[in-house]
Structure formats: C-alpha cells, structure tokens
Design an enzyme around this catalytic site. Sequence first.
Site, PDB file in Angstrom:
ATOM      1  N   ARG A  54      75.632  25.653   7.817  1.00 18.22           N
ATOM      2  CA  ARG A  54      74.876  26.211   6.539  1.00 18.22           C
ATOM      3  C   ARG A  54      73.945  27.397   7.179  1.00 18.22           C
ATOM      4  NH1 ARG A  54      70.936  25.877   9.656  1.00 18.22           N
ATOM      5  NH2 ARG A  54      69.790  26.429   7.860  1.00 18.22           N
ATOM      6  N   ASP A 246      68.228  34.166   2.311  1.00 15.97           N
ATOM      7  CA  ASP A 246      69.528  34.258   1.696  1.00 15.97           C
ATOM      8  C   ASP A 246      70.156  35.319   1.016  1.00 15.97           C
ATOM      9  OD1 ASP A 246      68.273  31.199   2.198  1.00 15.97           O
ATOM     10  OD2 ASP A 246      70.633  31.199   2.341  1.00 15.97           O
TER      11      ASP A 246
HETATM   12  O1  MRU Z   1      70.624  25.555   2.405  1.00 16.22           O
HETATM   13  P1  MRU Z   1      70.543  26.233   3.674  1.00 16.22           P
HETATM   14  O2  MRU Z   1      70.202  25.313   5.019  1.00 16.22           O
HETATM   15  O3  MRU Z   1      71.944  27.142   3.914  1.00 16.22           O
HETATM   16  O4  MRU Z   1      69.723  27.240   3.628  1.00 16.22           O
HETATM   17  C1  MRU Z   1      69.231  28.294   4.622  1.00 16.22           C
HETATM   18  C2  MRU Z   1      68.178  28.880   4.478  1.00 16.22           C
HETATM   19  O5  MRU Z   1      67.482  28.942   3.332  1.00 16.22           O
HETATM   20  C3  MRU Z   1      67.645  29.902   5.662  1.00 16.22           C
HETATM   21  O6  MRU Z   1      66.273  30.147   5.563  1.00 16.22           O
HETATM   22  C4  MRU Z   1      68.312  31.171   5.416  1.00 16.22           C
HETATM   23  O7  MRU Z   1      69.808  31.008   5.164  1.00 16.22           O
HETATM   24  C5  MRU Z   1      68.148  32.130   6.350  1.00 16.22           C
HETATM   25  S1  MRU Z   1      68.930  31.782   7.724  1.00 16.22           S
HETATM   26  C6  MRU Z   1      69.129  32.686   9.018  1.00 16.22           C
END
Ligand code: MRU
Length: 358
Positions: A54, A246
């Site tokens: 993730r 994201d």
């Molecule tokens: O649901 P996730 O764990 O994939 O969410 C990740 C995040 O929100 C992070 O803050 C984002 O991807 C930035 S990672 C460099």
Amino acid sequence: MREQLLAAEKVKAIDWRDGALYLLDQRLLPFEETWLRYDSAVAVAEAIRTMVVRGAPAIGITAAYGLVLGAQERLAAGGDWKAALEEDFRVLADSRPTAVNLFWALNRMRERLARLKEAENPLVALEAEAVAIHLSDREANLTMAQLGVELIRKHQGNLQTVLTHCNTGALATGGFGTALGVIRAAYLDGLVERVYADETRPWLQGSRLTAWELANEGIPVSLNADSAAAHLMKTKGITWVIVGADRITANGDVANKIGTYQLAVNAMHHGVRFMVVAPSSTIDMTLESGDDIPIEERDGRELLELAGRRMAADVDAVNPVFDVTPADLIDFIVTEKGIVERPDTAKMAQLMCRKRLH
Ligand code: MRU
C-alpha cells in the site's frame, strides 16, 4: 545527504527478481516479516486490493511489475497477446481507486507498449520500464528529502517536533519515503528532536508501519491516537505537520489518508506549518479540484472489528479511507520538480512545466 540516506536505508517492500515479484506482506507487520511471491497480474491486483502492498507510489510500482507478469503470461499463451493484456490493465486499474500513481504507472507501461519496435523483445522492454519507474521513484524521494530539509532549515532552524500521519516511508514507496523521507533526512541533519506518529485508524499504518520504520532507525517516535493531534499541537510544541499524498489536483487540493484534512485545519489554528511531500506522479492535472477525486470506501469491518474480533455495537460503519485537504490549508507541496508555496492553479501548472531536479 544522499549518501547518508542511502547508508541509513533498512527497509524495502518491493523486490523484482528473476522475472517474479516479491512483496513484503504489510498486513503482518510489525510482528512478522513475510515475503510473498507473485507470478500473475491478477494475483498482483489482489495484493494491491487487500493491501499486502500500500502507499501511493508503492502501488504504482507494483502495478507496473504486475503488468510485466501479465505480459509474460500472455506471451507464453500465444495469440494476440497485446489484446489479451488489456484485461490485465483493467484488473490492475480496478484494484484501488484513489492514488493516481497506480494509473500513472499503468499509463507509462501502456505508452512503452505503444512504442515497441518490431525487433524489440517486449518482455525486456516492459521490464526495463517497470524498473525505471521503481528507480525514478527512489531518486525522486532522495531529491524531495533534500528539498524538505532545506525548507525546514530555512523556516525554523532549531530542533523541530514533527507530526505525521499514515505511513509514507520506504514501505509506501520505491525507497526512503516521501514525508517520512523528509523526516528521516531532517533527523539525520540534526533538525528533528521527536516525531509524533498518528496511529491512523482503522488500518493502523501509523502504529504498525511508521512507528516500526522510525524505531528501526533509532529515530525518537511517540505514537498517539489520531484524536490527540490537536492537543499535541497545543501542548508539545509541534512545529511541522508533514504528510504524503495519494492524489493532488490541478488547484493544489490534496487527497491523503483519512484524517489528514482535520490535521490541516488544526495546524492552521495552531500556527503549525503544513508540508505535503509527493512525487509529480501523484499530481493529476486532469482533475480541476479535490471534489473530483474518487474516494475509496473500504469494508466497514475494518472499523467494527479489531484483529477479527467484533469491537462495536450492532450497527453499520462508514469507512472512507481518504479525505481531501483544500489547497488553502497547505503551506508547501514538495515534489522532485521543486517546491510550491501556498499552492494554487497557476503555481501547480508552473511546477508541472519544470524538469525533475535530479
Ligand atoms: O491506504 P494506504 O495505506 O495505501 O494509504 C496511504 C497513504 O494515504 C499515504 O499517506 C500516501 O499514499 C502517501 S505514501 C508515500
């Protein structure tokens, strides 16, 4: 700084070896370090969906390798392999909706496919493209770490207390991390005294992953409940909130892990600077504002249960896992192309015209 960061690197989450993809199963951290092997695009899409891997850049890189695996399978099956590969593009694109890095990486793979020459070996070309996506993300993180440190030094020279949210480290990227890369580099540079890590309900990326990464490197970290953030800003002398992203839209709005928006509101109230660190692959200039970003909703059981055990009354749960921080709550967006201060549409457009700084 670059050498210091390279020397301090301890964790990686994605490994491409001998034509197969290996992912560190992030669902099991910090208790178990289990690597899973993947040989098909469909299995890789499932790994992204179920969050074996993730973090926005990490899922983009993983999808690119997933596409290589798809091409391996389709070529071995014979026939019109390019047409059959469309199914792998579709399955991978459907794995998670919010982080644009996934679609960005698949687009790059599609463009490489379109440029294939008659004499080229398609697998060699696609594998090289996926590796390039992976390596350039690591490089972007090194550049952003440097820029972020300069920003911290310029604005507040003394020891800083930083708050972060979710996991934006080596686990979430091709290496080093985005926000966590800046925090790491600032610590190595003697600028950071302590990091407060939001636990990041409900998936606990903060408690399980960020705290683990920082503790592994001996960086002083305290875990806090997400709801403690405003109180900590008021009482613990926090000077920076540093987070990842994201998806960033053309006007500078930022989608990030649920809870980021309330951090930005609280940071503004308390005079705490708010820094977003993300590679340009996270910027989606096709969307005007954060209102257009698809926000993933995950299974309510992530909230209703803890380690498989029911923890809530017999009710439904609503589980949006990202939120949008409006641009006017953001002090800085740090990318590998440079820094945008107080982002808006014109500044974001200017940034995207620049070349990468490395
Ligand atoms: O649901 P996730 O764990 O994939 O969410 C990740 C995040 O929100 C992070 O803050 C984002 O991807 C930035 S990672 C460099």
